[in-house]
Design a protein around this motif. Structure first.
Motif, short mmCIF file in Angstrom:
data_model
loop_
_atom_site.label_atom_id
_atom_site.label_comp_id
_atom_site.label_asym_id
_atom_site.label_seq_id
_atom_site.Cartn_x
_atom_site.Cartn_y
_atom_site.Cartn_z
N ALA A 1 0.82 -1.09 0.05
CA ALA A 1 -0.09 -0.17 -0.07
C ALA A 1 0.74 1.40 0.01
O ALA A 1 1.95 1.32 0.64
CB ALA A 1 -0.91 -0.02 1.15
N TYR A 2 0.48 2.00 -0.84
CA TYR A 2 1.40 3.19 -0.95
C TYR A 2 0.40 4.68 -0.78
O TYR A 2 -0.99 4.75 -0.91
CB TYR A 2 1.99 3.47 -2.52
N GLY A 3 1.12 5.72 -0.55
CA GLY A 3 0.61 7.19 -0.46
C GLY A 3 1.55 8.05 -1.06
O GLY A 3 2.54 7.84 -1.69
N LEU A 4 1.02 9.31 -1.33
CA LEU A 4 1.79 10.46 -1.68
C LEU A 4 2.16 11.57 -0.95
O LEU A 4 0.82 11.89 -0.01
CB LEU A 4 1.09 10.81 -3.00
N GLU A 5 3.36 12.10 -0.74
CA GLU A 5 3.40 13.17 0.32
C GLU A 5 2.56 14.39 -0.09
O GLU A 5 2.51 14.68 -1.53
CB GLU A 5 4.86 13.39 0.52
N GLY A 6 1.79 15.03 0.66
CA GLY A 6 1.09 16.05 0.34
C GLY A 6 -0.53 15.69 -0.16
O GLY A 6 -1.36 16.53 -0.29
N TYR A 7 -0.66 14.45 0.25
CA TYR A 7 -1.98 13.71 -0.12
C TYR A 7 -2.45 13.04 1.01
O TYR A 7 -2.77 11.68 1.00
CB TYR A 7 -2.13 13.09 -1.52
N PRO A 8 -2.61 13.57 2.31
CA PRO A 8 -3.12 12.70 3.45
C PRO A 8 -4.30 12.11 3.21
O PRO A 8 -5.56 12.85 2.73
CB PRO A 8 -3.06 13.75 4.33
N GLY A 9 -4.57 10.82 3.67
CA GLY A 9 -5.61 9.96 3.42
C GLY A 9 -5.92 9.31 1.98
O GLY A 9 -6.81 8.64 1.86
N PHE A 10 -4.87 9.38 1.27
CA PHE A 10 -5.08 8.82 -0.23
C PHE A 10 -4.03 7.59 -0.23
O PHE A 10 -3.26 7.67 0.35
CB PHE A 10 -4.38 9.58 -1.33
#
Length: 389
Positions: A90-99
């Protein structure tokens, strides 16, 4: 390498130019992009091993997202056709909390169940679809059965008319979404599919959302020339709950932007089996799909769909057998299409559906319109369909 840098640079330049909003500029850039060229050099591919470095200069850093492994047992994951949560990436993106982006966590072959449901069962009445606007109820009672003969043809040609299934653009499940009022209708509620509810609950729990209740679903059916316009999903009455997105079939480019359209979006690939979760601060961000990408060898299925659904299924699974004929027809459809399911909880657990929202259902649902899921028709016109914009 120089051409790739130029393409990434041109995308960044478009986003920074004054005038028209940055999101729409990049939407047009990727809509006109050429697969297999440097145009897609700045698109993040979460399924690739190098994703932790991001993609292109200025791209948000890709980070690992923590999952609630203990919230979903291996047996419940298996019941939904999923691998054990401990094996998911599972991954996320810095600047997109909750994605949260989860590259294909499905067990080999199990995607076929969900594809079959989207094509064969979910479009059946009493569920509402875009065809209702142009046809009497009895004429599209069973889209699958009425499409089988045409789907058996190997290729779609100008001489061969499209089947009803190939004309399908959207289906609503559970609370029906009224495209005109941009509200959900309680009076047009249809029973939400129990298998999809179970799948959604397991994914939500794995992402830390215990008690998620699947109450509404919007299925979007894309041809290779379809796009989904820039929009925000804000019509649910309880926005604290996540929006879950499941993709099957051909790959696509997904753009995730900010709260305003003058914020340049981040581009990423969505492949068959991928799951996206939009929650928290990312729940109300602008997003769009500017491009569906055919397989490298046109007319082929993604590699992950090369395995059939196992003949022997667990006793208590929500997944149902898929006949050879059904899989062949689904495969014929997916060679030039993709299907996306978005699942939402509409109201809070202790909340009643408001009367004013129910009253909106008095509007004739067969006259509902317009959205931005577009595709070019042979005579040059566009059909516009879309969830909340």
């Amino acid at each position: 390498m120089g051409k790739m840098a130029a393409a990434v640079g041109s995308a960044a330049t478009l986003a920074a130019e004054p005038g028209e909003d940055a999101f729409r500029k990049l939407f047009r850039f990727y809509r006109q992009s050429r697969p297999g060229t440097a145009d897609l050099g700045g698109v993040i591919d979460f399924s690739a091993a190098h994703t932790a470095r991001g993609a292109g200069p200025g791209a948000p850093k890709v980070v690992r997202s923590q999952l609630s492994v203990c919230s979903v047992s291996e047996s419940d994951a298996l019941r939904a056709g999923l691998q054990p949560v401990s094996t998911w990436r599972a991954y996320g993106l810095e600047g997109y909390p909750g994605f949260i982006f989860i590259p294909n966590p499905f067990l080999p072959g199990y995607q076929w169940h969900w594809v079959k449901q989207c094509l064969k069962f979910y479009p059946q009445k009493p569920n509402v679809c875009n065809l209702d606007k142009h046809m009497a109820r009895e004429e599209n009672q069973d889209v699958w059965e009425q499409s089988k003969a045409l789907l058996r043809c190997k290729e779609v040609t100008k001489r061969r008319p499209r089947s009803l299934l190939e004309k399908l653009r959207w289906v609503t499940l559970g609370y029906h979404y009224n495209w005109d009022s941009k509200k959900y209708s309680a009076d047009h509620y249809t029973p939400f599919p129990s298998d999809l509810a179970f799948l959604s609950e397991q994914v939500a729990a794995a992402c830390g959302f215990q008690g998620f209740q699947a109450e509404a679903g919007i299925l979007n059916y894309y041809r290779l020339d379809s796009t989904l316009g820039i929009h925000v999903d804000r019509s649910e009455l309880d926005l604290s709950k996540p929006l879950l997105s499941f993709s099957f079939g051909q790959s696509a480019i997904f753009l995730l932007g900010g709260l305003r359209r003058d914020e340049a979006p981040t581009a990423m690939f969505m492949h068959s089996g991928d799951i996206m979760v939009m929650s928290g601060s990312s729940r109300l961000l602008n997003h769009a799909v500017p491009r569906v990408l055919p397989s490298a060898q046109e007319g082929n299925l993604p590699l992950c769909l090369g395995t059939p659904l196992p003949a022997a299924l667990p006793r208590d699974t929500v997944v149902e057998p898929c006949s050879v004929e059904d899989q062949q027809l689904c495969a014929s459809y997916l060679k030039t299409a993709r299907v996306n399911m978005t699942v939402r909880q509409v109201v809070a657990t202790d909340q009643d559906f408001p009367v004013e929202a129910a009253e909106e259902s008095e509007r004739d649902i067969t006259k509902e319109g317009i959205c931005h899921l577009e595709d070019k028709i042979t005579h040059g016109k566009r059909v516009r369909l879309d969830p909340d914009s």
